[in-house]
Motif scaffolding. Sequence first.
Motif, PDB file in Angstrom:
ATOM      1  N   VAL A 264      -2.595  68.796 107.322  1.00  0.00           N
ATOM      2  CA  VAL A 264      -2.288  67.430 107.749  1.00  0.00           C
ATOM      3  C   VAL A 264      -3.451  66.463 107.523  1.00  0.00           C
ATOM      4  O   VAL A 264      -3.337  65.284 107.893  1.00  0.00           O
ATOM      5  N   ILE A 265      -4.554  66.930 106.954  1.00  0.00           N
ATOM      6  CA  ILE A 265      -5.732  66.077 106.784  1.00  0.00           C
ATOM      7  C   ILE A 265      -6.123  66.024 105.313  1.00  0.00           C
ATOM      8  O   ILE A 265      -6.165  67.064 104.641  1.00  0.00           O
ATOM      9  N   ASN A 266      -6.388  64.820 104.841  1.00  0.00           N
ATOM     10  CA  ASN A 266      -6.941  64.627 103.505  1.00  0.00           C
ATOM     11  C   ASN A 266      -8.417  65.024 103.568  1.00  0.00           C
ATOM     12  O   ASN A 266      -9.255  64.277 104.074  1.00  0.00           O
ATOM     13  N   ARG A 267      -8.726  66.216 103.046  1.00  0.00           N
ATOM     14  CA  ARG A 267     -10.081  66.750 103.201  1.00  0.00           C
ATOM     15  C   ARG A 267     -11.118  65.891 102.497  1.00  0.00           C
ATOM     16  O   ARG A 267     -12.209  65.670 103.040  1.00  0.00           O
ATOM     17  N   THR A 268     -10.801  65.418 101.318  1.00  0.00           N
ATOM     18  CA  THR A 268     -11.750  64.593 100.577  1.00  0.00           C
ATOM     19  C   THR A 268     -12.111  63.332 101.353  1.00  0.00           C
ATOM     20  O   THR A 268     -13.292  62.980 101.488  1.00  0.00           O
ATOM     21  N   ASN A 398       7.491  50.580  97.438  1.00  0.00           N
ATOM     22  CA  ASN A 398       6.482  49.525  97.446  1.00  0.00           C
ATOM     23  C   ASN A 398       5.745  49.375  98.781  1.00  0.00           C
ATOM     24  O   ASN A 398       4.984  48.429  98.963  1.00  0.00           O
ATOM     25  N   THR A 399       5.983  50.275  99.723  1.00  0.00           N
ATOM     26  CA  THR A 399       5.379  50.112 101.035  1.00  0.00           C
ATOM     27  C   THR A 399       4.045  50.827 101.159  1.00  0.00           C
ATOM     28  O   THR A 399       3.060  50.251 101.613  1.00  0.00           O
ATOM     29  N   LEU A 400       3.978  52.102 100.785  1.00  0.00           N
ATOM     30  CA  LEU A 400       2.774  52.900 100.965  1.00  0.00           C
ATOM     31  C   LEU A 400       2.173  53.316  99.633  1.00  0.00           C
ATOM     32  O   LEU A 400       2.886  53.498  98.638  1.00  0.00           O
ATOM     33  N   GLU A 401       0.862  53.513  99.632  1.00  0.00           N
ATOM     34  CA  GLU A 401       0.201  54.052  98.454  1.00  0.00           C
ATOM     35  C   GLU A 401       0.633  55.500  98.246  1.00  0.00           C
ATOM     36  O   GLU A 401       0.969  56.199  99.203  1.00  0.00           O
ATOM     37  N   PRO A 402       0.616  55.973  96.998  1.00  0.00           N
ATOM     38  CA  PRO A 402       1.042  57.358  96.727  1.00  0.00           C
ATOM     39  C   PRO A 402       0.271  58.393  97.534  1.00  0.00           C
ATOM     40  O   PRO A 402       0.868  59.376  98.007  1.00  0.00           O
ATOM     41  N   SER A 403      -1.041  58.210  97.722  1.00  0.00           N
ATOM     42  CA  SER A 403      -1.820  59.191  98.480  1.00  0.00           C
ATOM     43  C   SER A 403      -1.373  59.243  99.935  1.00  0.00           C
ATOM     44  O   SER A 403      -1.330  60.321 100.545  1.00  0.00           O
ATOM     45  N   HIS A 404      -1.010  58.085 100.492  1.00  0.00           N
ATOM     46  CA  HIS A 404      -0.534  58.058 101.869  1.00  0.00           C
ATOM     47  C   HIS A 404       0.853  58.676 101.975  1.00  0.00           C
ATOM     48  O   HIS A 404       1.149  59.376 102.960  1.00  0.00           O
ATOM     49  N   LYS A 405       1.686  58.463 100.982  1.00  0.00           N
ATOM     50  CA  LYS A 405       3.024  59.075 101.002  1.00  0.00           C
ATOM     51  C   LYS A 405       2.921  60.589 100.964  1.00  0.00           C
ATOM     52  O   LYS A 405       3.660  61.295 101.668  1.00  0.00           O
ATOM     53  N   LEU A 448      -2.154  67.025  96.474  1.00  0.00           N
ATOM     54  CA  LEU A 448      -3.243  66.332  95.793  1.00  0.00           C
ATOM     55  C   LEU A 448      -3.781  65.223  96.699  1.00  0.00           C
ATOM     56  O   LEU A 448      -3.014  64.447  97.271  1.00  0.00           O
ATOM     57  N   ASP A 449      -5.103  65.156  96.807  1.00  0.00           N
ATOM     58  CA  ASP A 449      -5.737  64.150  97.653  1.00  0.00           C
ATOM     59  C   ASP A 449      -6.344  63.007  96.840  1.00  0.00           C
ATOM     60  O   ASP A 449      -7.185  62.255  97.352  1.00  0.00           O
ATOM     61  N   ASP A 450      -5.935  62.889  95.587  1.00  0.00           N
ATOM     62  CA  ASP A 450      -6.479  61.820  94.751  1.00  0.00           C
ATOM     63  C   ASP A 450      -6.108  60.453  95.326  1.00  0.00           C
ATOM     64  O   ASP A 450      -4.993  60.237  95.802  1.00  0.00           O
ATOM     65  N   GLU A 451      -7.056  59.529  95.271  1.00  0.00           N
ATOM     66  CA  GLU A 451      -6.841  58.159  95.692  1.00  0.00           C
ATOM     67  C   GLU A 451      -6.989  57.245  94.483  1.00  0.00           C
ATOM     68  O   GLU A 451      -7.513  57.667  93.452  1.00  0.00           O
ATOM     69  N   PRO A 452      -6.539  56.003  94.577  1.00  0.00           N
ATOM     70  CA  PRO A 452      -6.674  55.091  93.433  1.00  0.00           C
ATOM     71  C   PRO A 452      -8.126  54.968  92.974  1.00  0.00           C
ATOM     72  O   PRO A 452      -9.011  54.642  93.758  1.00  0.00           O
ATOM     73  N   ASP A 453      -8.350  55.259  91.706  1.00  0.00           N
ATOM     74  CA  ASP A 453      -9.683  55.166  91.080  1.00  0.00           C
ATOM     75  C   ASP A 453     -10.711  56.076  91.746  1.00  0.00           C
ATOM     76  O   ASP A 453     -11.915  55.828  91.681  1.00  0.00           O
ATOM     77  N   ARG A 454     -10.248  57.137  92.421  1.00  0.00           N
ATOM     78  CA  ARG A 454     -11.183  58.040  93.087  1.00  0.00           C
ATOM     79  C   ARG A 454     -10.580  59.439  93.121  1.00  0.00           C
ATOM     80  O   ARG A 454      -9.728  59.733  93.972  1.00  0.00           O
ATOM     81  N   PRO A 455     -10.984  60.312  92.186  1.00  0.00           N
ATOM     82  CA  PRO A 455     -10.430  61.665  92.168  1.00  0.00           C
ATOM     83  C   PRO A 455     -10.851  62.456  93.396  1.00  0.00           C
ATOM     84  O   PRO A 455     -11.874  62.170  94.029  1.00  0.00           O
TER      85      PRO A 455
END
Length: 535
Positions: A264-268, A398-405, A448-455
């Motif tokens: 349940v936690i984004n480790r990065t 269009n509501t949440l970023e892919p990483s949050h979804k 996957l815990d990738d964020e926009p412009d941040r692997p």
Amino acid sequence: MSEQGPWADMASENATPVQQSPPGSMANSSSAANAPNDQMPGHPSFRRQRASRACETCHARKVRCDAASLGVPCTNCVAFSIECKIPTPKRKKTAGKKDTDSEQGSYVETERSPGIRSDVFPSREAAILREFAPEKFGINTASGMPQTEASEAYAAQQQVNNGTYVQYMKPKFARAPIKEAGRVAYLGESSNLSLLVQDRHGTTDVVHYPLPENIRGARARINELDHVEIEILHQRGAFLLPPRPLCDELVDAYFQWIAPVVPVINRTKFMRRYRDSKNPPSLLLLQAILLAGSRVCNNPQLMDANGSTTPAAMTFYKRAKALYDANYEDDRVTIVQALILMGWYWEGPEGKAHETSDFFTNARVDLGADVTKNVFYWSRVAVIVAQGSGMHRRQDPNTLEPSHKRLWKRIWWTLFTRDRSVAVALGRPCCINIEDSDVEMISSDDFLDDEPDRPAEYQPDPIHVQFFLNYVKLCEIMGLVLAQQYSVASKRRPNAIDLTHSDMALADWLQNCPPEVNWKPQRHHFWSALLHSNY
């Protein structure tokens, strides 16, 4: 960065949060002092003095003390390098005699309600508690009248809060993008406000709304907390953390042994803030992680005389619970994450903590335990908060970023597995009705815990991913078996076909279980064995 870690100032009072006392100990200034050299084994003048009772530290921590059998210092105080002190004998005061004990700060005998230990309170607190004898509880007095006049600041804030729901009916608000994944309100189709929004703007498919700025938790308004709330948090040690090396070990233990079961936690993202002194992680979440990590960490500093980490876990649990009760955190995703992990503390009858023999609480559960202090309670509370944010519903593209979804999906399906496994283990009803949810089935891409412009710094372990994916499928069958074989309605309509369907579903699950998590005696692996034991 100092060795104390990135949380050197979690409280607004700039108090030093790291207390160099053994984890699990109740903050006791007298027991936190370093032991004299001549009291340590190995010193030329060292000689144990036998005692007739437990030392102050062991008594306060409620752990077994061997001072009576082995002498002073006891084994626990030697292990933690603290002074081993035996409380002075309690004595009753005679009429007209000056209270010299109060001046010296020794322990005195008091009369108080059952459950309040008189020998762990200094005399100042004892004198206060004498004013609250059991016969004085629940008395009708004028001083018990509630306040009827609020401050101007409170009245102004209430006026703002009353206008909050009006914002939902503004067109730009109904279709506004959600910038903070942890600050989302859910209005289902049958909600009165949802109907009003539909009537005015025709937005029939919107169920997720960003929370207005005026709705914030205590962390954002720490200066508004009254002194009583602040004092409670300080008394519970909510702002304290263990020394940094021990913290690091507990966090590592959590991600190694707990996170694969509850991803349940984004480790990065968490580790990035964990190392950042200017932007530290949520204190509520960190205390919950330390709680869960203490259950699987073998560091001797966490263990009592019997080798149990339960006292340490209880300390972290009380700290996390104090922050939760104070509404300290306002990020709902963080709150759900912490609530799930708080279920790793189990308190049985009379406040006696119990440990489960595996992560799924399928063994050694005490059915007589307090239902407000175990995994059943906290997992249910987490489901309520998650549904309040709409985690059980599909998000608009269009509501949440892919990483949050992806994180939302992992949290929701984790709640689903906890709901089913706890229901099976304790023989309780399921809380989640899968027909109320339209969240897509979790897949390997959601880890996957990738964020926009941040692997992502930490890539998902393929075995951990397969373990959880197949555990979700197994929990689906758990729910089917519970409904068809163990529900009250099923007893009124016994059906042999249902039993056949359940058996076929289990056989199909086992046949299609991937080799890396399909347990075989000749290729034993922890995660495959854990999954197979639940099958």
